[in-house]
Scaffold this active site. Structure first.
Site, short mmCIF file in Angstrom:
data_model
loop_
_atom_site.label_atom_id
_atom_site.label_comp_id
_atom_site.label_asym_id
_atom_site.label_seq_id
_atom_site.Cartn_x
_atom_site.Cartn_y
_atom_site.Cartn_z
N GLU A 26 8.15 10.02 -23.80
CA GLU A 26 8.73 10.58 -22.58
C GLU A 26 9.54 11.85 -22.89
O GLU A 26 9.47 12.82 -22.15
CB GLU A 26 9.61 9.50 -21.91
CG GLU A 26 10.32 9.94 -20.64
CD GLU A 26 9.40 10.43 -19.53
OE1 GLU A 26 8.17 10.26 -19.62
OE2 GLU A 26 9.92 11.01 -18.56
N GLU A 74 6.42 19.53 -20.14
CA GLU A 74 6.28 19.74 -18.69
C GLU A 74 7.09 20.94 -18.19
O GLU A 74 6.61 21.71 -17.38
CB GLU A 74 6.80 18.51 -17.92
CG GLU A 74 5.81 17.40 -17.77
CD GLU A 74 6.39 16.23 -16.98
OE1 GLU A 74 5.65 15.64 -16.20
OE2 GLU A 74 7.59 15.89 -17.14
N CYS A 125 -3.63 17.57 -2.42
CA CYS A 125 -3.02 18.52 -1.51
C CYS A 125 -2.26 17.78 -0.44
O CYS A 125 -2.31 16.56 -0.37
CB CYS A 125 -4.12 19.33 -0.83
SG CYS A 125 -5.31 19.98 -2.00
N TRP A 138 -3.22 22.09 -4.39
CA TRP A 138 -3.17 22.01 -5.85
C TRP A 138 -4.63 22.11 -6.26
O TRP A 138 -5.42 21.22 -5.98
CB TRP A 138 -2.56 20.68 -6.28
CG TRP A 138 -2.32 20.55 -7.74
CD1 TRP A 138 -1.27 21.04 -8.46
CD2 TRP A 138 -3.14 19.85 -8.69
NE1 TRP A 138 -1.38 20.70 -9.78
CE2 TRP A 138 -2.51 19.97 -9.95
CE3 TRP A 138 -4.33 19.13 -8.61
CZ2 TRP A 138 -3.04 19.41 -11.11
CZ3 TRP A 138 -4.86 18.57 -9.75
CH2 TRP A 138 -4.22 18.71 -10.99
N ARG A 152 3.01 17.40 -3.31
CA ARG A 152 1.60 17.12 -3.56
C ARG A 152 0.85 18.32 -4.16
O ARG A 152 -0.34 18.23 -4.46
CB ARG A 152 0.90 16.71 -2.25
CG ARG A 152 1.54 15.50 -1.60
CD ARG A 152 0.88 15.21 -0.29
NE ARG A 152 -0.42 14.61 -0.47
CZ ARG A 152 -0.65 13.32 -0.54
NH1 ARG A 152 0.35 12.47 -0.45
NH2 ARG A 152 -1.86 12.84 -0.71
N HIS A 183 1.02 9.52 -41.56
CA HIS A 183 -0.43 9.44 -41.47
C HIS A 183 -1.02 10.66 -40.77
O HIS A 183 -1.88 10.54 -39.91
CB HIS A 183 -0.83 8.15 -40.76
CG HIS A 183 -0.27 6.93 -41.42
ND1 HIS A 183 -0.68 6.51 -42.66
CD2 HIS A 183 0.72 6.09 -41.04
CE1 HIS A 183 0.02 5.44 -43.01
NE2 HIS A 183 0.88 5.16 -42.05
N LYS A 200 4.01 16.85 -8.14
CA LYS A 200 4.82 15.63 -8.21
C LYS A 200 3.95 14.40 -8.14
O LYS A 200 4.22 13.38 -8.76
CB LYS A 200 5.82 15.67 -7.05
CG LYS A 200 6.78 14.50 -7.00
CD LYS A 200 7.87 14.66 -8.03
CE LYS A 200 8.77 13.45 -8.12
NZ LYS A 200 9.23 13.24 -9.51
N LYS A 206 8.68 15.40 -21.20
CA LYS A 206 9.65 16.22 -20.46
C LYS A 206 9.68 17.63 -21.03
O LYS A 206 9.69 18.61 -20.31
CB LYS A 206 11.07 15.63 -20.53
CG LYS A 206 11.33 14.39 -19.73
CD LYS A 206 11.40 14.58 -18.24
CE LYS A 206 10.10 14.45 -17.53
NZ LYS A 206 9.44 13.25 -17.28
N ASN A 241 -8.00 17.09 1.81
CA ASN A 241 -7.41 16.58 0.57
C ASN A 241 -8.42 15.61 -0.01
O ASN A 241 -8.89 14.71 0.68
CB ASN A 241 -6.08 15.88 0.92
CG ASN A 241 -5.52 15.10 -0.24
OD1 ASN A 241 -5.76 15.44 -1.40
ND2 ASN A 241 -4.74 14.08 0.05
N GLY A 242 -8.79 15.79 -1.26
CA GLY A 242 -9.77 14.91 -1.88
C GLY A 242 -10.81 15.74 -2.60
O GLY A 242 -10.63 16.94 -2.82
C1 G6P Z 1 2.44 13.35 -11.99
C2 G6P Z 1 3.88 13.82 -12.10
C3 G6P Z 1 4.61 12.99 -13.13
C4 G6P Z 1 4.51 11.50 -12.78
C5 G6P Z 1 3.05 11.06 -12.62
C6 G6P Z 1 2.95 9.66 -12.05
O1 G6P Z 1 1.78 13.63 -13.16
O2 G6P Z 1 3.92 15.19 -12.45
O3 G6P Z 1 5.97 13.36 -13.16
O4 G6P Z 1 5.11 10.75 -13.78
O5 G6P Z 1 2.39 11.93 -11.72
O6 G6P Z 1 3.53 9.65 -10.76
P1 G6P Z 1 3.94 8.36 -9.98
O7 G6P Z 1 4.36 8.84 -8.64
O8 G6P Z 1 2.72 7.48 -9.93
O9 G6P Z 1 5.04 7.70 -10.74
#
Ligand code: G6P
Length: 615
Positions: free
Chosen positions: A488, A495, A2, A74, A27, A511, A610, A492, A100-101
């Protein structure tokens, strides 16, 4: 996980708190709330959803007062509901905290308080903490000076887990108490005001004088200033530093979403990652921030890269790049696994932690574990004011500028190009000749224009996305340096479009994965012209033989591919170590257009944040 902002000063708290909160939305954003102390006592407003919901509620009914706390959440314990949102109050309703925590022993504490007759309203660990602090507050004599501080400290002595928290109480109206263990908390010091926040971005517009609280620090702020105490034996003073303030929140400009803007920034963000780091005379890279002399660099005989999410995928590409350019063995480890695992490493192993935010809890946990064992840890990071930047022995900043979209894009390509720079530097100290080094530099310098070529295909990629927008599932395949891109690309897609997507090393399809192939399940094949091309075409035909639609990402000028694949996205010709940067841009656009076509919230996808600041 958070974001927290708290204010005590001579101005109205609400606008300052809301502004700070908006900067912390990365956050988490499933609910938010604010509490202000004023002549009427404690007033609390909470809302489910984005911070705009809270803003809307407060614009109709503003909270007046010069002392307040707020929070964007969150969910970890308890659903994203109004009642579970922060601030949480204690049994008396006079104390409020933001946290937060994770309070790991909240079950035990809850039982202890329930046995005393307390009745809880929520399922959250934070409410238990609020009740516990409130309980100690009420046991102290009302004349006690430092009553809130003492109650916070008393409660935290019983807590196992992590916290960044701020508490306020109606009966001590000019005071706020902050404490930190594991979750960041920054003190902002202004002439007639103080802030506490989860990171400096929330306070930087108002004061550039900050101090990062350390674990077990407890800071009490009143109208006269602040006072520091500690729950450990360490009574050292706070280290106060000056930060740089860049005005303005990132703007979207003419783009409909931050994600698209950030995808289109990549020709520039790549240049920023490389600027001043190429030594043309010696055909190598120069990375001063590593804090390693040539002998130390020469002695590295193994590298462990650790990260989460997109940064982990960049590390996977980095593993292949460094091994191929520098012949140094590299392993990539999920930070969440690495931090708990007792992986044998000798003293010449270098650990590299990769993180855009520099605040991801698992990545910080991994770097701390490595440092505890005496290893040198470098960081590749975008946020220069982050915990990771402070706690590593050196590293390389990405200089990608703020990345607002939750789905990471430009940070991935910056991280990947930094691995090319590292591979070049380490390689030139080992096996690479000057002319090979020059070739790598030329490939790096060609990238901005090549990325622009891929971006020009945005509308073609949108058409492909439209064609497959009814899919329920997608497969992404790549080999070697394109394997991380397959992962990746799939990440994407899931997500932001919520389409089920899996990434795999191409040959693995035989496999088990091939069982998923049918007419309705498209496969994205990363098959640029490289050493694995012929093998990839064989695999592609295995999919076609089962009627699976194929979208190929192939090298410009490859006419043959059109016969094999249903749709093709061409990328410019590039060596295998820069080609991943081009193919990922194509897949970022593919996921972006898919999400827009499906009407999803591109920049703030459901359930994600994020930066994940809980383990
Ligand atoms: C979260 C975000 C991802 C990101 C990951 C690592 O899961 O949603 O988009 O890649 O954290 O974040 P960082 O800030 O450590 O690159």
């Amino acid at each position: 996980m958070c974001g927290i902002v708290a204010y005590l000063g001579d101005k109205e708290a609400q606008p300052l708190l809301l502004e700070g909160l908006r900067r912390l939305e990365y956050r988490g954003y499933d609910s938010s709330g604010m509490a202000v102390l004023n002549g009427k006592g404690l007033e609390v407003v909470k809302k489910v959803g984005r911070i705009q919901q809270l803003e809307r509620a407060l614009s109709g009914q503003p909270l007046h007062g010069t002392l307040g706390i707020c929070h964007t959440r969150w969910a970890t314990h308890g659903k994203a509901t109004e009642i579970n949102a922060h601030p949480h109050t204690d049994a008396s309703g006079k104390l409020a905290i933001v946290h937060n925590g994770v309070i790991e022993n909240y079950g035990t504490l809850k039982k202890k308080l329930s046995d005393k007759g307390f009745q809880f309203r929520t399922e959250t660990d934070t409410e238990v903490l609020a009740f516990l602090i409130g309980f100690y507050f009420d046991t102290l004599n009302s004349e006690t000076e430092n009553r809130l501080e003492m109650a916070v400290m008393e409660a935290l002595r019983e807590v196992t887990g992590t916290y960044g928290l701020v508490a306020i109480h109606e009966d001590q109206p000019g005071v706020m108490v902050g404490a930190r263990r594991g979750s960041p908390l920054v003190l902002g010091i202004g002439p007639h005001e103080h802030f506490l926040a989860s990171d400096v971005s929330a306070v930087a517009a108002h004061t550039q004088t900050v101090a990062h609280l350390r674990d077990f620090d407890v800071v009490t702020i009143d109208r006269n200033g602040y006072r520091l105490k500690s729950l450990s034996q360490n009574q050292a003073g706070l280290e106060i530093s000056q930060i740089e303030y860049q005005s303005g929140v990132a703007e979207m400009g003419d783009f409909p979403h931050f994600m698209l803007k950030e995808i289109f920034e990549q020709p520039v963000s790549i240049q920023n990652a490389v600027r001043g780091r190429l030594n043309l005379e010696e055909s190598t890279a120069q990375l001063g921030g590593l804090n390693l002399n040539p002998q130390e660099l020469r002695e590295i005989d193994r590298i462990v890269i650790t990260a989460c999410g997109t940064a982990l995928h960049a590390g996977m590409v980095g593993e292949y790049i460094i091994e191929s350019l520098a012949h140094v063995p590299v392993e990539i480890e999920y930070a969440s696994e690495f931090r708990l695992r007792n992986s044998p490493m000798d003293r010449r192993t270098l650990v590299i932690a990769v993180s855009q935010s520099g605040e991801t809890e698992d990545t910080l946990g991994a770097l701390r574990e490595a440092r505890r064992k005496g290893h040198r840890v470098l960081g590749i990071c975008n946020n220069v004011a982050s915990t990771l930047a402070r706690e590593t022995d050196g590293g390389v900043y990405m200089y990608a500028g703020p990345e607002v979209s939750v789905a990471a894009t430009k940070s991935f390509t910056s991280q990947t190009i930094i691995f090319v720079l590292l591979g070049l530097l380490l390689g030139r100290m080992r096996f690479l000749s000057a002319s090979q080094g020059r070739g790598i530099i030329e490939a790096i310098e060609a990238l901005p224009d090549q990325i622009t070529q891929v971006l020009k295909q945005s509308s073609h990629i949108r058409d492909i996305a439209k064609k497959y927008s009814h899919s329920h599932s997608m497969l992404f395949f790549g080999r070697q340096m394109q394997y991380g891109i397959a992962l990746e690309g799939a990440l994407k897609m899931k997500e932001i479009s919520y389409i089920h997507a899996e990434g795999h090393p191409t040959a693995e399809l035989k496999h088990g994965i091939i069982a998923l192939v049918d007419e309705k399940t498209p496969s994205v094949f990363l098959c640029p012209k490289d050493g694995a091309y012929d093998k990839n075409i064989n695999n592609l035909q295995q999919i076609k033989a089962r009627k699976g639609p194929v979208i190929a990402v192939a090298t410009e000028g490859n006419e043959e591919i059109v016969q094999h694949a249903d749709d093709v996205i061409f990328i410019p010709e590039a060596p295998e170590y820069t080609a991943p940067i081009l193919s990922v841009v194509a897949l970022q656009l593919f996921a972006y257009h898919m999400a827009v076509i499906l009407g999803k919230d591109v920049d703030k996808p459901r359930n994600l944040a994020k930066s994940v600041t809980v383990p």
